[in-house]
Design a protein around this motif. Structure first.
Motif, PDB file in Angstrom:
ATOM      1  N   LEU A 145      28.310  80.457  -4.140  1.00  0.00           N
ATOM      2  CA  LEU A 145      28.936  79.331  -4.823  1.00  0.00           C
ATOM      3  C   LEU A 145      28.189  79.018  -6.121  1.00  0.00           C
ATOM      4  N   GLN A 146      26.871  79.105  -6.081  1.00  0.00           N
ATOM      5  CA  GLN A 146      26.064  78.908  -7.288  1.00  0.00           C
ATOM      6  C   GLN A 146      26.411  79.974  -8.326  1.00  0.00           C
ATOM      7  N   GLN A 147      26.555  81.203  -7.878  1.00  0.00           N
ATOM      8  CA  GLN A 147      26.918  82.310  -8.767  1.00  0.00           C
ATOM      9  C   GLN A 147      28.299  82.060  -9.383  1.00  0.00           C
ATOM     10  N   MET A 148      29.242  81.613  -8.567  1.00  0.00           N
ATOM     11  CA  MET A 148      30.593  81.314  -9.061  1.00  0.00           C
ATOM     12  C   MET A 148      30.569  80.177 -10.075  1.00  0.00           C
ATOM     13  N   SER A 149      29.750  79.168  -9.820  1.00  0.00           N
ATOM     14  CA  SER A 149      29.693  78.036 -10.740  1.00  0.00           C
ATOM     15  C   SER A 149      29.209  78.490 -12.112  1.00  0.00           C
ATOM     16  N   HIS A 150      28.272  79.431 -12.128  1.00  0.00           N
ATOM     17  CA  HIS A 150      27.774  79.966 -13.400  1.00  0.00           C
ATOM     18  C   HIS A 150      28.870  80.764 -14.110  1.00  0.00           C
ATOM     19  N   ILE A 151      29.536  81.642 -13.386  1.00  0.00           N
ATOM     20  CA  ILE A 151      30.585  82.485 -13.966  1.00  0.00           C
ATOM     21  C   ILE A 151      31.761  81.638 -14.448  1.00  0.00           C
ATOM     22  N   LEU A 152      32.137  80.620 -13.654  1.00  0.00           N
ATOM     23  CA  LEU A 152      33.288  79.782 -13.988  1.00  0.00           C
ATOM     24  C   LEU A 152      32.920  78.592 -14.875  1.00  0.00           C
ATOM     25  N   GLN A 153      31.632  78.488 -15.218  1.00  0.00           N
ATOM     26  CA  GLN A 153      31.134  77.492 -16.166  1.00  0.00           C
ATOM     27  C   GLN A 153      31.399  76.054 -15.740  1.00  0.00           C
ATOM     28  N   VAL A 154      31.123  75.771 -14.473  1.00  0.00           N
ATOM     29  CA  VAL A 154      31.223  74.411 -13.946  1.00  0.00           C
ATOM     30  C   VAL A 154      30.026  74.158 -13.037  1.00  0.00           C
ATOM     31  N   PRO A 155      29.660  72.886 -12.836  1.00  0.00           N
ATOM     32  CA  PRO A 155      28.598  72.607 -11.874  1.00  0.00           C
ATOM     33  C   PRO A 155      29.108  72.844 -10.450  1.00  0.00           C
ATOM     34  N   VAL A 156      28.229  73.113  -9.539  1.00  0.00           N
ATOM     35  CA  VAL A 156      28.609  73.354  -8.144  1.00  0.00           C
ATOM     36  C   VAL A 156      29.432  72.179  -7.600  1.00  0.00           C
ATOM     37  N   GLU A 157      29.098  70.975  -8.014  1.00  0.00           N
ATOM     38  CA  GLU A 157      29.797  69.780  -7.534  1.00  0.00           C
ATOM     39  C   GLU A 157      31.297  69.839  -7.815  1.00  0.00           C
ATOM     40  N   PHE A 158      31.688  70.560  -8.857  1.00  0.00           N
ATOM     41  CA  PHE A 158      33.102  70.680  -9.217  1.00  0.00           C
ATOM     42  C   PHE A 158      33.939  71.143  -8.030  1.00  0.00           C
ATOM     43  N   PHE A 159      33.413  72.071  -7.261  1.00  0.00           N
ATOM     44  CA  PHE A 159      34.174  72.660  -6.164  1.00  0.00           C
ATOM     45  C   PHE A 159      34.427  71.674  -5.023  1.00  0.00           C
ATOM     46  N   PHE A 160      33.647  70.603  -4.977  1.00  0.00           N
ATOM     47  CA  PHE A 160      33.777  69.627  -3.894  1.00  0.00           C
ATOM     48  C   PHE A 160      34.481  68.347  -4.316  1.00  0.00           C
ATOM     49  N   GLU A 161      34.767  68.197  -5.607  1.00  0.00           N
ATOM     50  CA  GLU A 161      35.441  66.989  -6.079  1.00  0.00           C
ATOM     51  C   GLU A 161      36.787  66.843  -5.380  1.00  0.00           C
TER      52      GLU A 161
END
Length: 117
Positions: free
Chosen positions: A64-80
């Motif tokens: 998820l951390q790797q995806m956040s970097h690739i997708l250019q969002v903070p990890v928290e984005f995925f849980f909003e």
């Protein structure tokens, strides 16, 4: 006579896993990135990305951390807006599930030539 044991039932995806997967898909589409491109950046197959996006497979913390970097969002984005996240009643400023679903459906229709061509 041999004893037959029932086969284990496949568990249904967790609502949180489904939500995170939808957020991954939404952000990927916002960046006009294919599943293949995201998969290549992660060192995976596009089928694995499909499973993540559907919630069928859980996304580990490091992935998820790797995806956040690739997708250019903070990890928290995925849980909003996730079920039971932040506010007990699910309210707040996060996108609703209907908004996410509408966005994804709209993007899919645009890609298939249904709108905006």
């Amino acid at each position: 006579m041999a004893v037959r044991l029932p086969l284990p039932r496949k568990k249904a995806p967790s609502p949180i896993d489904q939500h995170v997967g939808r957020r991954v898909r939404m952000r990927r589409l916002m960046l006009a990135m294919s599943q293949e491109k995201l998969a290549a950046a992660l060192g995976l197959t596009f089928q694995q990305v499909q499973k993540y996006e559907s919630g069928a497979n859980r996304i580990g913390a490091s992935r998820l951390q790797q995806m956040s970097h690739i997708l250019q969002v903070p990890v928290e984005f995925f849980f909003e807006g996730a079920p039971n996240a932040l506010a007990p009643d699910g309210s707040g400023s996060a996108l609703s599930m209907a908004q996410i679903d509408d966005f994804v459906a709209d993007q899919m229709m645009r890609r298939s030539g249904g709108i905006g061509r």
